[in-house]
Enzyme design. Structure first.
Site, PDB file in Angstrom:
ATOM      1  N   ASP A 197     -11.146   2.572   3.817  1.00  0.00           N
ATOM      2  CA  ASP A 197     -11.473   1.143   3.706  1.00  0.00           C
ATOM      3  C   ASP A 197     -12.987   0.946   3.564  1.00  0.00           C
ATOM      4  OD1 ASP A 197      -9.485  -0.831   3.638  1.00  0.00           O
ATOM      5  OD2 ASP A 197      -8.981  -0.541   5.754  1.00  0.00           O
ATOM      6  N   GLN A 210      -4.833  -1.759   9.429  1.00  0.00           N
ATOM      7  CA  GLN A 210      -4.729  -3.085   8.822  1.00  0.00           C
ATOM      8  C   GLN A 210      -5.368  -4.134   9.729  1.00  0.00           C
ATOM      9  OE1 GLN A 210      -3.652  -3.629   5.707  1.00  0.00           O
ATOM     10  NE2 GLN A 210      -4.032  -5.819   5.879  1.00  0.00           N
ATOM     11  N   LYS A 229       0.834  -1.203   0.000  1.00  0.00           N
ATOM     12  CA  LYS A 229       0.000   0.000   0.000  1.00  0.00           C
ATOM     13  C   LYS A 229       0.874   1.260   0.000  1.00  0.00           C
ATOM     14  CE  LYS A 229      -3.775  -2.561   2.087  1.00  0.00           C
ATOM     15  NZ  LYS A 229      -4.556  -2.979   3.265  1.00  0.00           N
TER      16      LYS A 229
END
Ligand code: GUN
Length: 292
Positions: free
Chosen positions: A129, A106, A62
């Site tokens: 997200d 994460q 990422k």
């Protein structure tokens, strides 16, 4: 003879691979061009708690993607035994930080941390997200804002390869909040008829054999095999199962399934790169909305 040939063609065809890697590269080029044209500098903060090796790899992908397209990025590392309050304090800081437009924690998080409370602590307008319940609610109501990256990447990839979901029978295997549930909602939004299957589904094949499009996201190797798929189906494999010796395979038995498909994603090089491209896309969208 003609009949035999027709039957052969119906059951065995050369599938077209959906190469997420290529689609993602074209999206990244568009994002780069847009920030150069506008002078915007989208900023992404990635928070990693603990030292799970797979998560470390995802986070580094990422960050590298941010560098490639010219986004600002920050990585915040917390130890495996970090407390929930430590993590909430980090998020409170990032929520207020003007150069950060996207915040990602994460998953999975260590057991001592309440993941739901953490996701709810991210400002919905920086939730790249798309996991905050507010963004889940927007998606459910049919007016999505920031949407989860893997499912939205799959929709983009189907668009790229010219596949129209309208009126199709779609099956999603897996009901996670990260992939399965939002995937089903996004396909519903595109006017597919959607079934969600999971570990308690008595007979997966009953649904998959009727499906025009199948998304598999359970993390179980070979959960979909050739005899479960109708000729001409479109199959998308979200699985990433690491074998000994580091080879990565999906959830689909590619060898038996691919010959029956019109379109199929490989693993690796299929869905994975799309997830990252959509994360960048969401970060730019968040940046624009915050600057509006
Ligand atoms: N873990 C597995 N997939 C994802 C994802 O898309 N986002 C985050 N934050 N964690 C994940």
């Amino acid at each position: 003879m003609t009949e035999t040939l027709t039957q052969l063609n119906e059951t065995s065809q050369t599938p077209k691979l959906m190469l997420g890697k290529e689609v993602a590269a074209s999206i990244e080029a568009e994002l780069s061009a847009e920030i150069q044209a506008t002078g915007l500098r989208p900023g992404l903060a990635v928070v990693l708690v603990g030292d799970d090796p797979a998560s470390q790899i995802y986070v580094s992908h990422k960050q590298k993607a941010c560098e490639r397209v010219g986004f600002y990025s920050e990585k915040i590392l917390l130890p495996q035994d970090a407390t929930q309050q430590q993590l909430l304090d980090v998020l409170a800081g990032l929520n207020e930080k003007p150069e950060i437009h996207g915040i990602l924690v994460q998953m999975p998080l260590p057991a001592q941390i309440d993941s739901e409370a953490v996701l709810e602590a991210i400002r919905p307008d920086k939730d790249v997200d798309g996991f905050h319940p507010v963004n889940g609610g927007h998606l459910l109501s049919g007016h999505p804002r920031l949407t989860p990256c893997t499912p939205s990447g799959i929709i983009k990839m189907l668009d790229y390869y010219g596949y129209d979901l309208k009126g199709k029978n779609a099956v999603v295997i897996g009901r996670s909040n990260i992939v399965g549930k939002p995937m089903a909602l996004l396909m519903l939004q595109r006017h597919a008829s959607v079934s969600i299957l999971h570990s308690r589904t008595a007979d997966l094949g009953l649904y998959t054999r009727e499906a025009d499009v199948i998304v598999v996201a359970v993390g179980v190797r070979n959960v979909l095999t050739g005899e479960m798929v109708k000729p001409g189906a479109v199959v998308i494999d979200v699985g990433m199962n690491r074998l000994e010796g580091k080879k990565v395979v999906g959830d689909v038995d590619f060898e038996s399934v691919a010959p029956k498909c019109s379109l199929i994603t490989p693993v690796p090089g299929g869905v994975g790169p799309m997830t990252i491209a959509m994360l960048l896309n969401n970060t730019l969208q968040a940046c624009k909305a915050l600057n509006a």
